[in-house]
Design a protein around this motif. Structure first.
Motif, PDB file in Angstrom:
ATOM      1  N   ILE A  85       0.866  -1.187   0.000  1.00 52.95           N
ATOM      2  CA  ILE A  85       0.000   0.000   0.000  1.00 52.95           C
ATOM      3  C   ILE A  85       0.900   1.232   0.000  1.00 52.95           C
ATOM      4  CG2 ILE A  85      -1.672   1.374   1.308  1.00 52.95           C
ATOM      5  CD1 ILE A  85      -2.915  -1.198   2.319  1.00 52.95           C
ATOM      6  N   GLY A  86       0.570   2.178  -0.874  1.00 52.59           N
ATOM      7  CA  GLY A  86       1.310   3.425  -0.929  1.00 52.59           C
ATOM      8  C   GLY A  86       0.563   4.542  -0.220  1.00 52.59           C
ATOM      9  N   LEU A  87       1.300   5.386   0.475  1.00 54.29           N
ATOM     10  CA  LEU A  87       0.757   6.575   1.118  1.00 54.29           C
ATOM     11  C   LEU A  87       1.563   7.772   0.608  1.00 54.29           C
ATOM     12  CD1 LEU A  87       0.462   5.320   4.827  1.00 54.29           C
ATOM     13  CD2 LEU A  87      -1.190   5.066   2.986  1.00 54.29           C
ATOM     14  N   VAL A  88       0.862   8.812   0.160  1.00 58.53           N
ATOM     15  CA  VAL A  88       1.528   9.927  -0.506  1.00 58.53           C
ATOM     16  C   VAL A  88       1.270  11.239   0.221  1.00 58.53           C
ATOM     17  CG1 VAL A  88       1.605  11.305  -2.628  1.00 58.53           C
ATOM     18  CG2 VAL A  88       1.487   8.806  -2.764  1.00 58.53           C
ATOM     19  N   SER A  89       2.320  12.021   0.398  1.00 63.12           N
ATOM     20  CA  SER A  89       2.240  13.373   0.936  1.00 63.12           C
ATOM     21  C   SER A  89       3.259  14.212   0.166  1.00 63.12           C
ATOM     22  CB  SER A  89       2.519  13.361   2.440  1.00 63.12           C
ATOM     23  OG  SER A  89       2.397  14.662   2.990  1.00 63.12           O
ATOM     24  N   HIS A  90       3.539  15.420   0.645  1.00 63.61           N
ATOM     25  CA  HIS A  90       4.619  16.182   0.035  1.00 63.61           C
ATOM     26  C   HIS A  90       5.331  17.011   1.090  1.00 63.61           C
ATOM     27  CE1 HIS A  90       2.230  20.033  -0.369  1.00 63.61           C
ATOM     28  NE2 HIS A  90       1.219  19.219  -0.591  1.00 63.61           N
ATOM     29  N   LEU A  91       6.478  17.515   0.727  1.00 64.36           N
ATOM     30  CA  LEU A  91       7.332  18.239   1.668  1.00 64.36           C
ATOM     31  C   LEU A  91       7.199  19.746   1.549  1.00 64.36           C
ATOM     32  CD1 LEU A  91      10.534  16.083   1.049  1.00 64.36           C
ATOM     33  CD2 LEU A  91       9.190  16.071   3.166  1.00 64.36           C
ATOM     34  N   LEU A 167       8.274   8.421 -10.108  1.00 61.66           N
ATOM     35  CA  LEU A 167       8.814   7.733  -8.932  1.00 61.66           C
ATOM     36  C   LEU A 167       7.730   6.894  -8.258  1.00 61.66           C
ATOM     37  CD1 LEU A 167      11.133   7.294  -6.870  1.00 61.66           C
ATOM     38  CD2 LEU A 167      10.359   9.381  -5.715  1.00 61.66           C
ATOM     39  N   CYS A 168       6.527   7.448  -8.131  1.00 61.00           N
ATOM     40  CA  CYS A 168       5.414   6.696  -7.531  1.00 61.00           C
ATOM     41  C   CYS A 168       5.094   5.449  -8.351  1.00 61.00           C
ATOM     42  CB  CYS A 168       4.171   7.579  -7.422  1.00 61.00           C
ATOM     43  SG  CYS A 168       4.291   8.895  -6.193  1.00 61.00           S
ATOM     44  N   ARG A 169       5.033   5.603  -9.666  1.00 60.64           N
ATOM     45  CA  ARG A 169       4.736   4.441 -10.512  1.00 60.64           C
ATOM     46  C   ARG A 169       5.826   3.383 -10.396  1.00 60.64           C
ATOM     47  NH1 ARG A 169       2.917   8.693 -13.737  1.00 60.64           N
ATOM     48  NH2 ARG A 169       4.897   8.819 -14.875  1.00 60.64           N
ATOM     49  N   GLU A 170       7.054   3.835 -10.323  1.00 62.06           N
ATOM     50  CA  GLU A 170       8.177   2.894 -10.203  1.00 62.06           C
ATOM     51  C   GLU A 170       8.077   2.079  -8.916  1.00 62.06           C
ATOM     52  OE1 GLU A 170      12.692   3.421  -8.747  1.00 62.06           O
ATOM     53  OE2 GLU A 170      12.104   4.754 -10.386  1.00 62.06           O
ATOM     54  N   ARG A 171       7.722   2.737  -7.813  1.00 60.75           N
ATOM     55  CA  ARG A 171       7.709   2.055  -6.514  1.00 60.75           C
ATOM     56  C   ARG A 171       6.405   1.292  -6.241  1.00 60.75           C
ATOM     57  NH1 ARG A 171      12.104   3.629  -3.307  1.00 60.75           N
ATOM     58  NH2 ARG A 171      13.656   4.457  -4.763  1.00 60.75           N
ATOM     59  N   LEU A 172       5.336   1.632  -6.950  1.00 54.13           N
ATOM     60  CA  LEU A 172       4.035   1.057  -6.616  1.00 54.13           C
ATOM     61  C   LEU A 172       3.418   0.201  -7.724  1.00 54.13           C
ATOM     62  CD1 LEU A 172       2.391   4.140  -4.839  1.00 54.13           C
ATOM     63  CD2 LEU A 172       3.486   2.165  -3.762  1.00 54.13           C
TER      64      LEU A 172
END
Length: 315
Positions: A85-91, A167-172
């Motif tokens: 499961i991916g969880l996304v936020s930003h800095l 990057l998200c697609r690569e990791r998820l």
């Protein structure tokens, strides 16, 4: 545990740990993380990575492809089931350091509210991510252990940097990924906290106007004022905003000229257009692009030099 008991137990657990969560948020808010403040972005990434180590996460940073931005943060906790499961936020946040200082934008508790840059968008979202995972670890430890959790924090979300999506697609990517949840803060409306379930698509344009320079005193008639031309174009761009169709066109940056005693030979604007509907998105882009080549300002001498406009899609 009976399911009917769970809401009360969750509330009790989260309330008991609320001082710790607020301290995490305070430390995050105290770091200026304006999108192009690379040192601030990287410092926040380091702090956040340290905080999530308490939940068993291993942090890593990934360089942005664009050198004007800081490093993305990826935190992973390996599970034992193969499911992910991916969880996304930003800095990043929207206020430059000097603006925060000038306006005294800082951590400020006031009654049952806390003010400060990023308290909701997005540092508050990152802390909520921590709270969800801490609660799962406490009340659903088997599930928590089974899932591979991948936390991805964008270094340049406010500027819509393209690298993070890849990057998200690569990791998820892959059939074992069950979901990707985004912890973007929603609005508070009529006593309800609204969940963000969609974001508008965005197109960014740059408008360049080339005029003709002339001395503002002795040769004003020979000049074609690029700023005056751009001012007219800005009005036309702003008029494309249509709230009923959920379209916004925002001219956010304007520059031009050099000194006041010279008719400006150049001016530039940068804008973004946002909307939900793909068909409307394409149609408004087409409307914006009709201004490419637009000219209405000319010099007043016999040569009648005309300003030239270029509208360029940046992303």
């Amino acid at each position: 545990m009976a399911r009917t008991d769970l809401p009360l137990k969750l509330e009790t657990f989260l309330q008991a740990n609320l001082p710790d969560y607020l301290e995490m948020l305070r430390q995050m808010v105290n770091i200026n993380s304006f999108t192009t403040n690379i040192d601030g972005i990287n410092a926040l990434a380091e702090l956040t990575g340290e905080m999530f180590q308490d939940l068993g996460f291993t942090p890593e940073t990934v360089d942005s492809l664009d050198p004007q931005y800081g490093r993305h943060l990826v935190m992973t906790r390996q599970g034992n089931s193969g499911r992910k499961i991916g969880l996304v936020s930003h800095l990043d946040t929207v206020f430059p350091p000097e603006e925060e200082i000038r306006n005294q934008f800082a951590w400020r508790p006031e009654g049952d509210r806390i003010f400060g840059p990023g308290t909701v968008d997005i540092k508050g979202g990152t802390v909520q991510m921590y709270m969800v995972l801490a609660a799962l670890q406490e009340f659903a430890p088997e599930l928590y252990q089974q899932i591979t959790w991948v936390l991805l924090l964008d270094a340049s979300e406010e500027a819509n940097g393209e690298h993070f999506g890849a990057l998200c697609r690569e990791r998820l990517e892959g059939p074992d990924t069950l979901a990707c949840l985004i912890f973007e803060g929603g609005r508070h409306d009529n006593g309800e906290f609204l969940l963000v379930r969609a974001r508008k698509g965005m197109a960014v344009y740059e408008v360049n106007v080339e005029g003709k320079a002339a001395h503002a005193g002795t040769s004003h008639r020979q000049g074609a004022n690029a700023i005056v031309q751009l001012a007219e174009i800005v009005q036309k761009l702003a008029a494309f905003t249509d709230y009923e169709r959920q379209v916004t066109v925002n001219v956010g940056l304007v520059t031009g000229g050099t000194v006041t005693n010279r008719v400006p030979h150049q001016a530039q604007a940068r804008l973004e257009m946002r909307t939900f509907d793909p068909e409307i998105y394409e149609s408004v882009m087409a409307e914006i692009e009709t201004l490419d080549g637009y000219s209405s300002i000319t010099s007043a001498d016999g040569e009648a030099y005309a300003c030239r406009t270029q509208v360029k899609l940046v992303r």
